[in-house]
Write a protein that holds these residues in place. Structure first.
Motif, mmCIF file in Angstrom:
data_model
loop_
_atom_site.group_PDB
_atom_site.id
_atom_site.type_symbol
_atom_site.label_atom_id
_atom_site.label_comp_id
_atom_site.label_asym_id
_atom_site.label_seq_id
_atom_site.Cartn_x
_atom_site.Cartn_y
_atom_site.Cartn_z
ATOM 1 N N ARG A 154 0.782 -1.073 -0.213
ATOM 2 C CA ARG A 154 0.607 0.227 0.068
ATOM 3 C C ARG A 154 0.884 1.081 0.025
ATOM 4 N N HIS A 155 0.850 1.910 -1.461
ATOM 5 C CA HIS A 155 1.676 3.047 -1.080
ATOM 6 C C HIS A 155 1.012 4.084 -0.237
ATOM 7 N N SER A 161 -0.315 -1.934 -4.632
ATOM 8 C CA SER A 161 0.595 -2.190 -5.908
ATOM 9 C C SER A 161 0.785 -4.510 -4.872
ATOM 10 N N PHE A 162 0.150 -4.679 -6.005
ATOM 11 C CA PHE A 162 0.258 -6.679 -6.331
ATOM 12 C C PHE A 162 1.879 -7.249 -6.744
ATOM 13 N N VAL A 170 10.260 -4.718 0.036
ATOM 14 C CA VAL A 170 9.562 -3.877 -0.770
ATOM 15 C C VAL A 170 9.670 -2.010 -0.466
ATOM 16 N N ILE A 171 10.169 -1.996 1.265
ATOM 17 C CA ILE A 171 9.073 -0.844 1.550
ATOM 18 C C ILE A 171 10.615 0.142 1.167
ATOM 19 N N VAL A 186 1.107 -6.276 -10.501
ATOM 20 C CA VAL A 186 -0.483 -5.896 -10.754
ATOM 21 C C VAL A 186 -0.124 -3.880 -9.646
ATOM 22 N N GLN A 187 -0.658 -2.518 -10.903
ATOM 23 C CA GLN A 187 -0.386 -1.537 -10.077
ATOM 24 C C GLN A 187 -1.275 -1.001 -10.103
ATOM 25 N N ILE A 188 -2.633 -0.427 -8.814
ATOM 26 C CA ILE A 188 -3.770 -0.016 -9.312
ATOM 27 C C ILE A 188 -3.387 1.478 -8.843
#
Length: 212
Positions: A154-155, A161-162, A170-171, A186-188
């Motif tokens: 969660r950005h 993103s998944f 990835v933080i 996947v980027q939403i």
């Protein structure tokens, strides 16, 4: 014919399951049946001919719905900019990630079209971009089921993103970027107007995937 919608009647995998050869064989045969002499027609005669053509196509496996979908698709493609038309023509068959629901494909690029690398990171993933009227959270709920093994990130700005095959590492921003460029993900994000930058209703979904 040139003044009718059938000037847009062209093959596309998005509107028919027939191969290109099958599609045009049926179309050409039907066209010869209804207008074998290629003569000039009055408007009423042309309407009758087009209706006969439609019926012939139905009899040979191209339904009226398929006809309309192909015509609408190709009419829209001819009105698009060249990049969007190219993206649409590629379709979605080769995409190896689940497609977003209720979405429209707006861009589809292969690695060589993105320069081959970003900095020192080689680009090996293709990218497909969709828009959907669904909210970010609704799209995310769909992908939690579809790609349950992917790490959910969660950005800070609300994007989600998944990412396949990663964890809490990835933080770190650099690690996150590398993962998004090299691992299927996947980027939403919030849909925005590309001209003004203003937020729109719905979401934009970007799929970064390995081609079949």
């Amino acid at each position: 014919m040139l003044q009718s919608d059938f000037r847009y009647f062209e093959h596309s995998r998005q509107c028919t399951n027939l191969s290109e050869t099958q599609f045009y064989t049926v179309y050409d045969n039907c066209l010869m049946q209804v207008d074998g002499k290629g003569k000039d027609l009055s408007a009423p005669q042309a309407e009758i001919m087009i209706e006969s053509l439609r019926s012939c196509l139905v009899e040979h496996g191209i339904s009226r719905q398929t006809q309309q979908e192909c015509i609408a698709l190709n009419r829209n493609n001819q009105q698009m900019d060249p990049l969007q038309a190219s993206s649409q023509s590629r379709g979605t068959d080769a995409i190896t990630l689940p497609l977003p629901p209720n979405a429209k494909l707006v861009n589809h690029m292969f690695p060589n079209e993105m320069g081959g690398k970003l900095g020192a990171i080689p680009l090996t993933l293709s990218a497909a971009v969709f828009t959907t009227p669904m909210s970010i959270n609704d799209v995310a709920e769909y992908y939690r089921v579809q790609v349950g093994s992917f790490y959910e990130f969660r950005h800070d700005n609300g994007d989600i993103s998944f990412i396949e095959g990663v964890g809490n590492e990835v933080i770190d921003p650099a690690t996150l970027l590398e993962a998004q460029l090299t691992r299927p993900n996947v980027q939403i994000i919030q849909a925005i107007d590309p001209l003004t930058g203003e937020s729109l209703s719905g979401a934009q979904v970007m799929l970064f995937y390995q081609r079949l």
